[in-house]
Design a protein around this motif. Structure first.
Motif, mmCIF file in Angstrom:
data_model
loop_
_atom_site.group_PDB
_atom_site.id
_atom_site.type_symbol
_atom_site.label_atom_id
_atom_site.label_comp_id
_atom_site.label_asym_id
_atom_site.label_seq_id
_atom_site.Cartn_x
_atom_site.Cartn_y
_atom_site.Cartn_z
ATOM 1 N N GLY A 98 118.723 9.447 51.543
ATOM 2 C CA GLY A 98 117.366 8.917 51.617
ATOM 3 C C GLY A 98 116.314 10.011 51.659
ATOM 4 N N GLU A 99 115.422 9.916 52.621
ATOM 5 C CA GLU A 99 114.318 10.878 52.709
ATOM 6 C C GLU A 99 114.815 12.294 52.995
ATOM 7 O OE1 GLU A 99 113.257 10.071 57.433
ATOM 8 O OE2 GLU A 99 111.949 9.302 55.846
ATOM 9 N N ARG A 100 116.020 12.447 53.499
ATOM 10 C CA ARG A 100 116.566 13.775 53.777
ATOM 11 C C ARG A 100 117.159 14.417 52.532
ATOM 12 N NH1 ARG A 100 118.130 10.640 58.320
ATOM 13 N NH2 ARG A 100 117.188 11.380 60.267
ATOM 14 N N TYR A 101 117.208 13.683 51.426
ATOM 15 C CA TYR A 101 117.766 14.238 50.195
ATOM 16 C C TYR A 101 117.005 15.461 49.709
ATOM 17 C CZ TYR A 101 118.673 14.897 45.251
ATOM 18 O OH TYR A 101 118.954 15.476 44.039
ATOM 19 N N ALA A 102 115.730 15.573 50.038
ATOM 20 C CA ALA A 102 114.918 16.703 49.562
ATOM 21 C C ALA A 102 115.577 18.037 49.875
ATOM 22 C CB ALA A 102 113.523 16.638 50.175
ATOM 23 N N ALA A 103 116.277 18.124 50.996
ATOM 24 C CA ALA A 103 116.932 19.376 51.373
ATOM 25 C C ALA A 103 118.115 19.696 50.465
ATOM 26 C CB ALA A 103 117.398 19.305 52.823
ATOM 27 N N LEU A 104 118.643 18.693 49.771
ATOM 28 C CA LEU A 104 119.830 18.873 48.929
ATOM 29 C C LEU A 104 119.509 18.909 47.441
ATOM 30 C CD1 LEU A 104 122.147 16.280 50.755
ATOM 31 C CD2 LEU A 104 121.969 18.752 51.188
ATOM 32 N N SER A 105 118.285 18.588 47.078
ATOM 33 C CA SER A 105 117.931 18.521 45.660
ATOM 34 C C SER A 105 117.956 19.914 45.048
ATOM 35 C CB SER A 105 116.553 17.894 45.485
ATOM 36 O OG SER A 105 115.562 18.716 46.075
ATOM 37 N N ARG A 106 118.042 19.938 43.732
ATOM 38 C CA ARG A 106 118.057 21.222 43.023
ATOM 39 C C ARG A 106 117.344 21.060 41.693
ATOM 40 N NH1 ARG A 106 123.812 22.412 40.151
ATOM 41 N NH2 ARG A 106 122.392 23.307 38.636
ATOM 42 N N PRO A 107 116.760 22.135 41.171
ATOM 43 C CA PRO A 107 116.104 22.043 39.858
ATOM 44 C C PRO A 107 117.140 22.003 38.740
ATOM 45 C CG PRO A 107 116.031 24.300 40.672
ATOM 46 C CD PRO A 107 116.629 23.479 41.773
ATOM 47 N N GLY A 108 116.687 21.582 37.575
ATOM 48 C CA GLY A 108 117.515 21.659 36.388
ATOM 49 C C GLY A 108 118.395 20.464 36.118
ATOM 50 N N LEU A 109 118.269 19.393 36.905
ATOM 51 C CA LEU A 109 119.061 18.199 36.637
ATOM 52 C C LEU A 109 118.514 17.473 35.410
ATOM 53 C CD1 LEU A 109 119.459 16.892 40.301
ATOM 54 C CD2 LEU A 109 121.152 18.150 38.940
ATOM 55 N N ASP A 110 119.387 16.775 34.698
ATOM 56 C CA ASP A 110 119.034 16.123 33.442
ATOM 57 C C ASP A 110 118.494 14.716 33.693
ATOM 58 O OD1 ASP A 110 118.927 15.640 30.665
ATOM 59 O OD2 ASP A 110 120.908 14.714 30.701
ATOM 60 N N PRO A 111 117.191 14.467 33.427
ATOM 61 C CA PRO A 111 116.611 13.148 33.724
ATOM 62 C C PRO A 111 117.317 11.975 33.043
ATOM 63 C CG PRO A 111 114.877 14.765 33.397
ATOM 64 C CD PRO A 111 116.159 15.433 33.006
ATOM 65 N N PRO A 112 117.702 12.045 31.757
ATOM 66 C CA PRO A 112 118.403 10.895 31.171
ATOM 67 C C PRO A 112 119.702 10.556 31.897
ATOM 68 C CG PRO A 112 117.551 12.305 29.442
ATOM 69 C CD PRO A 112 117.377 13.061 30.722
ATOM 70 N N ARG A 113 120.454 11.576 32.278
ATOM 71 C CA ARG A 113 121.675 11.305 33.037
ATOM 72 C C ARG A 113 121.354 10.670 34.382
ATOM 73 N NH1 ARG A 113 123.583 15.384 29.778
ATOM 74 N NH2 ARG A 113 125.777 15.155 29.157
ATOM 75 N N LEU A 114 120.348 11.170 35.051
ATOM 76 C CA LEU A 114 119.975 10.600 36.346
ATOM 77 C C LEU A 114 119.618 9.123 36.201
ATOM 78 C CD1 LEU A 114 117.791 13.503 37.812
ATOM 79 C CD2 LEU A 114 120.069 12.816 38.581
ATOM 80 N N GLY A 115 118.910 8.765 35.128
ATOM 81 C CA GLY A 115 118.525 7.376 34.922
ATOM 82 C C GLY A 115 119.722 6.470 34.700
ATOM 83 N N LEU A 116 120.624 6.890 33.808
ATOM 84 C CA LEU A 116 121.821 6.102 33.537
ATOM 85 C C LEU A 116 122.690 5.997 34.780
ATOM 86 C CD1 LEU A 116 123.911 4.690 31.714
ATOM 87 C CD2 LEU A 116 124.742 6.982 31.069
ATOM 88 N N TYR A 117 122.885 7.121 35.448
ATOM 89 C CA TYR A 117 123.816 7.147 36.573
ATOM 90 C C TYR A 117 123.280 6.379 37.778
ATOM 91 C CZ TYR A 117 126.398 10.703 33.918
ATOM 92 O OH TYR A 117 127.116 11.363 32.959
ATOM 93 N N ALA A 118 121.971 6.347 37.940
ATOM 94 C CA ALA A 118 121.406 5.590 39.058
ATOM 95 C C ALA A 118 121.709 4.096 38.906
ATOM 96 C CB ALA A 118 119.907 5.823 39.159
ATOM 97 N N LEU A 119 121.455 3.545 37.731
ATOM 98 C CA LEU A 119 121.727 2.124 37.522
ATOM 99 C C LEU A 119 123.225 1.842 37.617
ATOM 100 C CD1 LEU A 119 120.856 -0.717 36.922
ATOM 101 C CD2 LEU A 119 120.693 -0.130 34.482
ATOM 102 N N ALA A 120 124.032 2.713 37.016
ATOM 103 C CA ALA A 120 125.480 2.533 37.072
ATOM 104 C C ALA A 120 125.993 2.604 38.507
ATOM 105 C CB ALA A 120 126.173 3.587 36.215
ATOM 106 N N MET A 121 125.442 3.509 39.291
ATOM 107 C CA MET A 121 125.876 3.654 40.683
ATOM 108 C C MET A 121 125.585 2.393 41.480
ATOM 109 S SD MET A 121 127.164 6.002 42.866
ATOM 110 C CE MET A 121 126.706 7.641 42.273
ATOM 111 N N HIS A 122 124.388 1.833 41.297
ATOM 112 C CA HIS A 122 124.045 0.612 42.031
ATOM 113 C C HIS A 122 124.960 -0.546 41.645
ATOM 114 C CE1 HIS A 122 120.681 2.254 44.151
ATOM 115 N NE2 HIS A 122 120.007 2.539 43.058
#
Length: 327
Positions: free
Chosen positions: A266-290
Motif C-alpha cells: 500500500g502506501e509503504r510501497y514507495a520505499a520499495l519502488s524503483r525506476p525503469g519499470l515498464d508501464p505496459p507490463r505494469l498495466g497488464l499485470y495489475a489487472l491480471a493480478m487482481h
C-alpha cells in the motif's frame, strides 16, 4: 484436508534433527500456511529455545486439485526440493532466509517432506508496522536493498529456480503471454462463481487483450519471490528482513513482483519502488493480478481452509479493484 501434526508426530523430527537430548515443551501451528504446515517447536534444555518445522504433507495443502506442474511458473508449488533450490539461489544473491538445520524428503521415517529451520523470533514485518514503526521502517529500507539485489540478478530465461537449475524450460513463449493466458482462465473461472465478474466478462477480456498488445518482447528476467507481502518477511533480532515462503522463487518480469508489492504494501510501497519499470507490463499485470486474487481464493474456499472470512475479504477487495481498471 486439515490433518495437522501433533507434538508426538513432530517429536521424531526434532529427535532426528537435534538428537534425543532435546525434548518438546510445546507446539504451535503458525497461521497463514496454505501449502505446508509451519510449526513452532518450543524446547526444553540448553540451546535454542525454539525452532521451526516445515511439513509438506498432502493433508496440509489446502489447494484442491493443485498439480503443481514445475514448468508453469504460476502453478502451486510445494515440497523440499523447490525450497532448497530457492534457498541456495537467495544465499547466492545475498538475501537472508532462515538457516536450515536439517531436512528429510525420503518419507521413510516421516510421512511428509520436512525441514527444520531456525526460528526468527522478531515477528513479521506486517506486525511490526503496528507495534514498532521505527524498527519496521528500518527493515523496510533494508528489504528494498534486498529486492534490488534480487531483481538485478538476471537470467536469459524465465521459470522457477528449481526447474532452471535442472536445465528445464518453462511453459509458454513469454512472460506477458503466460500472464494473459492465465488471466483469461482466471476470468472464466471467476465469472462462473461471481455474477459481478460475469456481467463484466466481455469488457475484462477485451481490456486484457488490449493491454497485452502494448507489451514489447524482453529477453532478460530478474529473480523474484512472487508473493512477497509483509507477512512473508520476518525481522531478525538485528533488524534485518528474512524472506520466507520462498518455494515459488523464479526468474520473471520484475514488474509482476512490483504489482504485488504495491498491492500488499500500500502506501509503504514507495520505499520499495524503483525506476525503469515498464508501464505496459505494469498495466497488464495489475489487472491480471487482481483477477488471480479473485479466482484463487474462490478456488481455495472450495476446500476446508479455516480462515474463510479473510479469504472472502481478499476476493471482495480484488474484485472491486479489477472492475475499477476498466476504461
Amino acid at each position: 484436508m486439515g490433518g495437522f501434526a501433533e507434538a508426538e508426530d513432530l517429536s521424531g523430527v526434532v529427535s532426528d534433527a537435534l538428537g534425543k537430548r532435546r525434548r518438546i515443551a510445546g507446539v504451535d501451528r503458525l497461521r497463514g500456511g496454505t501449502k505446508k504446515g509451519v510449526y513452532r517447536i518450543r524446547l526444553d534444555g540448553t540451546g535454542p529455545a525454539s525452532l521451526i518445522v516445515y511439513r509438506w504433507a498432502d493433508e496440509e495443502n489446502f489447494w484442491p486439485g493443485a498439480a503443481g506442474e514445475v514448468t508453469d511458473p504460476f502453478a502451486p508449488v510445494s515440497g523440499l526440493v523447490p525450497f532448497l533450490a530457492a534457498r541456495r539461489r537467495l544465499d547466492e544473491v545475498g538475501a537472508r532466509v532462515p538457516r536450515v538445520l536439517w531436512t528429510d524428503d525420503t518419507r521413510q521415517r516421516h510421512a511428509a517432506d520436512v525441514a527444520v529451520v531456525e526460528d526468527i523470533t522478531g515477528g513479521t514485518l506486517e506486525a511490526l508496522f503496528d507495534t514498532d514503526p521505527a524498527r519496521a521502517d528500518a527493515a523496510l529500507n533494508d528489504l528494498a536493498r534486498t529486492l534490488n539485489l534480487m531483481h538485478r540478478h538476471h537470467a536469459p530465461r524465465y521459470g522457477r529456480v528449481d526447474l532452471l537449475e535442472r536445465g528445464g524450460v518453462a511453459l509458454g513463449d513469454s512472460c506477458e503471454q503466460l500472464v494473459l493466458d492465465r488471466a483469461l482462465r482466471d476470468l472464466d473461472e471467476a465469472a462462473g462463481r461471481d455474477t459481478r465478474i460475469a456481467a463484466a466478462r466481455g469488457r475484462l477480456d477485451v481490456r486484457l487483450r488490449a493491454l497485452r498488445a502494448l507489451v514489447v518482447p524482453r529477453t532478460e528476467y530478474g529473480l523474484i519471490h512472487g508473493e512477497l507481502g509483509p507477512d512473508h518477511v520476518l525481522v531478525s533480532a538485528e533488524g534485518h528482513p528474512v524472506l520466507i515462503d520462498v518455494e515459488g522463487l523464479m526468474y520473471f518480469d520484475v514488474e509482476w513482483e512490483h504489482v504485488f508489492l504495491r498491492l500488499r504494501f500500500g502506501e509503504r510501497y514507495a520505499a520499495l519502488s524503483r525506476p525503469g519499470l515498464d508501464p505496459p507490463r505494469l498495466g497488464l499485470y495489475a489487472l491480471a493480478m487482481h483477477l488471480s486474487l479473485v479466482a484463487g481464493p474462490l478456488r481455495l474456499l472450495d476446500g476446508d481452509f479455516p480462515d474463510r472470512e479473510f479469504m472472502h475479504a481478499i476476493v471482495e477487495h480484488n474484485l472491486r479493484e479489477a472492475l475499477a481498471l476498466l476504461p
